[in-house]
Design an enzyme around this catalytic site. Structure first.
Site, short mmCIF file in Angstrom:
data_model
loop_
_atom_site.label_atom_id
_atom_site.label_comp_id
_atom_site.label_asym_id
_atom_site.label_seq_id
_atom_site.Cartn_x
_atom_site.Cartn_y
_atom_site.Cartn_z
N LYS A 53 50.97 107.78 41.17
CA LYS A 53 50.98 106.45 41.81
C LYS A 53 51.66 106.54 43.18
CE LYS A 53 50.85 104.14 37.35
NZ LYS A 53 51.62 103.57 36.24
N GLN A 97 57.91 102.12 35.00
CA GLN A 97 57.01 102.84 34.09
C GLN A 97 57.44 102.62 32.63
OE1 GLN A 97 54.21 104.63 35.15
NE2 GLN A 97 53.72 104.78 32.97
N ASP A 120 52.39 95.02 38.56
CA ASP A 120 51.76 95.34 37.27
C ASP A 120 51.17 94.08 36.63
OD1 ASP A 120 51.52 97.94 36.46
OD2 ASP A 120 53.58 98.10 35.72
#
Ligand code: NAP
Length: 302
Positions: A53, A97, A120
């Site tokens: 990412k 994460q 997200d």
């Protein structure tokens, strides 16, 4: 019928090129989009994802900050870091994460992220906004990527029967909200669905997000349907360098003979998820830049 392939790899590449232009424009006007990725612990898979990412962000010109904390980091320390990132004007997107170690409550962490920086799309404010049809909410990356694949191949959901297999908060539920927003007629199936095959056969657009290889077989697909395979499961493959390969939920070869369009695994939804993370970061930066400009104009007028 031999289905046409929807290459997430190719579409994601196009999106990344488009983003480079947007990032250049934003940077020229004084806002370089910034993404912070936070990893707690040393889980190799999570480390790999976070690295991918960060690299993808840097490639399109997004300022990328990666923070790795020890596996035994107390919850309070992670929350303090999130406060710091929330207040940092150079950061427009924050990604923590998952999964997090046991001493940390995932929900507390997700709620601590400023919803405007929640790239997200997991903050309850963004979840609620998406569910209630608010088009400006930051949407979760995987279903947003699926939608983008449909639009970019001319498979708009409007008026179509859409069946999603899987009802998770990450994929199935937000996928349903996005398809409803774009005027699909949506059914969400799950492990308690009766006659799953019959439900799937009604679909013009079938999205599989289960995590069980072989869930969708050719007899479950209406001829001409568009089939999107979100599933990713590692299966042992001693002949491969890494000792495994990744497979989806769909019986690809047989379903390709029935469907009109199909996504492969790998090279389908996966690359789109990262492309949408970058898109969300750029959108968040653009909004922050617009707000800054509006506040500046207000001050000048006051
Ligand atoms: P999840 O939270 O485990 O949810 C799986 C869903 O599948 C649940 O709703 C479950 O039903 C349903 N299900 C399980 N067995 C079923 C069956 N036999 N028939 C019908 N439905 C069944 O998984 P997830 O996080 O949504 O992820 C799903 C898959 O997508 C995984 O393989 C994951 O690795 C992959 N994924 C890929 C990406 C990407 O970027 N490519 C991103 C996210 C996820 P119940 O609710 O009734 O238990």
């Amino acid at each position: 019928m031999a289905a046409k392939l929807i290459s997430g790899t190719d579409i994601a590449k196009t999106i990344r090129e488009e983003l480079k232009d947007r990032v250049r424009e934003l940077s020229a006007s004084g806002t370089t989009p910034g993404l912070a990725t936070v990893l707690v612990g040393e889980d190799p898979a999570s480390r790999l994802y976070v690295g991918m990412k960060g690299k993808a962000a840097a490639e399109v010109g997004i300022h990328s900050r990666q923070v790795t904390l020890d596996a035994d980091t107390p919850e309070a320390e992670l929350l303090a870091l999130i406060d710091e990132l929330n207040a940092d004007p150079a950061i427009h997107g924050i990604l923590v994460q998952l999964p997090l170690p046991d001493q940390i409550d995932d929900r507390k962490v997700l709620v601590a992220i400023d919803p405007a920086k929640d790239v997200d799309g997991f903050h309850p404010i963004n979840v609620g906004a998406l569910f209630s049809g608010d088009h400006t909410a930051l949407a979760p990356c995987t279903p947003k990527g699926v939608l983008e694949m449909l639009f970019r191949t001319g498979n708009e959901p409007e008026g179509k029967r859409c069946v999603i297999v899987g009802r998770s908060n990450i994929v199935g539920r937000p996928m349903a909200s996005l398809l409803i927003r774009h005027h699909g007629t949506v059914t969400v199936a799950h492990s308690r669905t009766r006659d799953l095959a019959g439900v799937c056969r009604e679909a013009d657009i079938l999205v599989a997000a289960v995590g069980r290889p072989g869930t969708i077989t050719a007899d479950m697909v209406k001829p001409g349907a568009v089939v999107i395979d979100v599933g990713t499961t590692r299966v042992e493959a001693p002949d491969r360098p890494r000792g495994f390969r990744v497979v989806g939920d769909v019986d690809f070869d047989a379903v390709s003979e029935v469907a009109s369009w199909i996504t492969p695994v790998p090279g389908g939804v996966g690359p789109m998820t990262i492309a949408m993370l970058l898109t969300n970061t750029v959108e968040a930066a653009a909004r922050s830049s617009e707000q800054g400009a509006a506040q500046g104009a207000e001050r000048a007028g006051a």
